[in-house]
Write an enzyme that holds these catalytic residues in place. Structure first.
Site, PDB file in Angstrom:
ATOM      1  CB  CYS A 117      -0.836  -0.010   1.266  1.00  0.00           C
ATOM      2  SG  CYS A 117      -1.607  -1.599   1.558  1.00  0.00           S
ATOM      3  N   GLY A 166       2.270  -3.156   5.176  1.00  0.00           N
ATOM      4  CA  GLY A 166       2.973  -4.336   5.684  1.00  0.00           C
ATOM      5  C   GLY A 166       1.970  -5.373   6.145  1.00  0.00           C
TER       6      GLY A 166
END
Ligand code: G6P
Length: 588
Positions: free
Chosen positions: A2, A101
């Site tokens: 992201c 993550g």
């Protein structure tokens, strides 16, 4: 996978965050959101879809507040829903965060927290918001809280966090996922990606793993997880904002394909001392391992092929995601060469972590300045090809290849090596013109469900890369294979009209590959030959210039990139943002 960003400054945060999200959209584009603090109120706006669509609907840029965070998502934990989009917020709506993550122990933490906290999403991220809320209530101090929370979380994460009662501060935490501070004038940024704030500043401070940053409008404080304050200078990055625009092109991907005639030259410009040290290590007699993922793995295969055949140096190439068996073999008499555009691919970084403390020398080839890979390396070479925005690797692939050539030509002291390298740019220019003659082939590919790419020896990785481009951009099933393997199974799949792209320059592989093309044609395949010379077996011929045998791979890949791009356009796919894919794969 992201993109995350935080802003604090004298300006309204949301238009800046919106622009940053657009810059980072290549990292993920399922959904996006922002959170700001204004008049003691935490405002959150998020939705699913592409950033422009979302903004049209919920007007991100109208949200007030001079501090804010934003996120563009590529779903991992939890499907694509508004609830799963970031930012995530604590129950008391006092804390908001964005995360890049994966939290490995989120199930266990969720169970522990669920008696007291109300979970709204299926994500691993949301547990962090609740955990911070829980600990902040006890500690009343952001850094101490974030230190404690980071210790509790296992996995990889970069976080940007805002607290409603600390409206003049923004916090970042880094552990095994990139996070960079952008230092502006009376405004600061903290993001996963330099590109996200490059419109506003090109002065950056790189955070290292296990560090927390407290950023205000005019200060940056860095503390590591042990509580020690770290002093780190500002680095000026040379990427100008113009580098990430599409200029006159309709997509980043086609712009980047066209840039290749100049980017190969940029890649060849290596610092002399650094380059010589790299060569010295390669010839030190140590065991050589080369690794990468996706397109970068295909370069690893070409590198190994050329090292073995031309420089007579044996080496192993492996997929970073398959590092386990190879890491066993590495010791202080080994060199690992990780190749990566982003320098952030999780599998690749993990492969390095597995061996670094065994004394293995890390000699990397990467593009992104300040990436994790750049900082884990003993020696490195930068691709210098500027930011690559299109998800499919194009100019970074040929820049990597140019560096491989430079290394091999140097190792072999190849006659006219420099001249050959200087000529690459005009060879590429010539082959870019091929796009005018691809219409019929694009129609054939567009009608097909399966396409085969065949090549031998050094052309085999190019066949793999060509197939990967077609899959990624055009969403057509494609298989790249060593031409000689055809008769060991794949031939059974060939039907009337099945397209086969034969990579067939006039070198020592020519005759055998022609035989394979004939085998396919006699089963009904439509043969598309890539060669400097026509042959009656080809139904379609893509003419490439005649060059030195070693140079062919860099020439052959260009028509394959063009075919994939224009077939994607023919199918109305967006080639810059292929469905389900992300440019930088920062999760395992
Ligand atoms: C992703 C990208 C590919 C790229 C691969 C490796 O899958 O979509 O284009 O080849 O990651 O990325 P790296 O940045 O390590 O070269």
């Amino acid at each position: 996978m992201c993109g995350i960003i935080g802003y604090i400054g004298n300006n309204n945060a949301s238009p800046i965050l919106l622009q940053s999200l657009k810059r980072m959209e290549y990292r993920g584009y399922d959904s996006a959101g922002i959170a700001t603090i204004n008049d003691n109120e935490l405002i959150v706006r998020k939705d699913i879809g592409r950033i422009d669509q979302i903004n049209e609907k919920i007007k991100f840029d109208a949200v007030k507040g001079k501090i804010g965070i934003a996120h563009t998502r590529w779903a991992t934990h939890g499907t694509v829903t508004i609830e799963n989009s970031h930012p995530h917020v604590s129950c008391n709506e006092e804390i908001a965060l964005v995360h890049n993550g994966i939290i490995d122990n989120y199930m266990q933490l969720r169970e522990e927290l669920s008696t007291k906290h109300n979970f709204k999403s299926e994500t691993d991220t949301e547990i962090i918001a609740h955990l911070i809320e829980e600990e902040y209530a006890k500690r009343k101090e952001p850094i101490e809280t974030l230190k404690y929370v980071s210790d509790k979380l296992t996995g990889s994460f970069a976080l940007v966090v805002i607290f409603k009662d600390h409206v003049n501060e923004i916090y970042g935490v880094r552990k095994y996922a990139p996070l960079i501070i952008g230092k502006g004038k009376k405004e600061n940024f903290i993001a996963s990606d330099i590109v996200s704030f490059i419109d506003y500043t090109d002065n950056v401070i790189f955070l290292e793993d296990k560090e927390i940053a407290k950023v205000t409008i005019n200060s940056v404080k860095i503390i590591n997880f042990d509580g020690k304050e770290i002093r780190r200078g500002v680095t000026h990055v040379a990427w100008e904002a113009a580098d990430v625009s599409k200029e006159e092109f309709s997509h980043h991907t086609i712009k980047e394909i066209h840039e290749q005639n100049s980017t190969v030259n940029m890649a060849l410009k290596q610092d002399k001392v650094g380059f010589n040290n790299f060569i010295k290590e390669l010839t030190s007699g140590k065991n050589i391992f080369i690794t990468g993922s996706g397109s970068s793995y295909h370069i690893a295969l070409i590198f190994r092929n050329m090292l073995t055949r031309f420089a007579k140096i044996s080496a192993q190439a492996f997929l970073s995601s398959e590092a386990e068996e190879y890491s066993e073999l590495m010791d202080d008499n080994s060199i690992l060469i990780p190749i990566s555009q982003s320098g952030e691919t999780a599998d690749l970084l993990e492969a390095i972590r597995k061996v670094k403390n065994k004394g293995v020398k890390i000699l990397s080839i990467y593009n992104t300045v300040g990436s994790s890979l750049s900082r884990m390396s003993d020696l490195s070479m930068n691709l210098n090809c500027g930011p690559e925005i299109g998800v499919a690797a194009t100019k970074s692939f040929t820049a990597q290849l140019a560096i491989v050539y430079k290394i091999i030509f140097n190792l072999c002291q190849m006659e006219n090596g420099d001249k050959k390298l200087e000529g690459l740019s005009s060879n590429i220019k010539e082959v870019l013109d091929i796009k005018k003659s691809l219409h019929q082939i694009i129609e054939v590919l567009n009608e097909s469900n399966d396409v085969y790419f065949l090549g031998r020896s050094i052309h085999h990785p190019i066949a793999l890369e060509g197939a990967l481009k077609l899959k990624e951009l055009a969403y057509i099933h494609a298989e790249g294979m060593a031409a000689g393997e055809l008769k060991h199974g794949t031939l059974a799949l060939v039907e009337e009209g099945t397209p086969a792209i034969i990579i067939n320059p006039m070198d020592e592989t020519y005759r055998d590959t022609i035989s394979n093309a004939i085998e396919m044609k006699s089963r009904g395949a439509k043969i598309i030959g890539i060669s400097s010379t026509n042959n009656e077996v080809y139904d379609y011929w893509i003419k490439i210039p005649e060059v030195d045998n070693s140079i062919y791979p860099i020439i052959e890949i260009i028509p394959l990139q063009l075919l994939a791009y224009f077939t994607a356009i023919r199918r109305k796919n967006n080639p810059d943002y292929p469905r389900n894919l992300a440019k930088s794969v920062t999760v395992k």
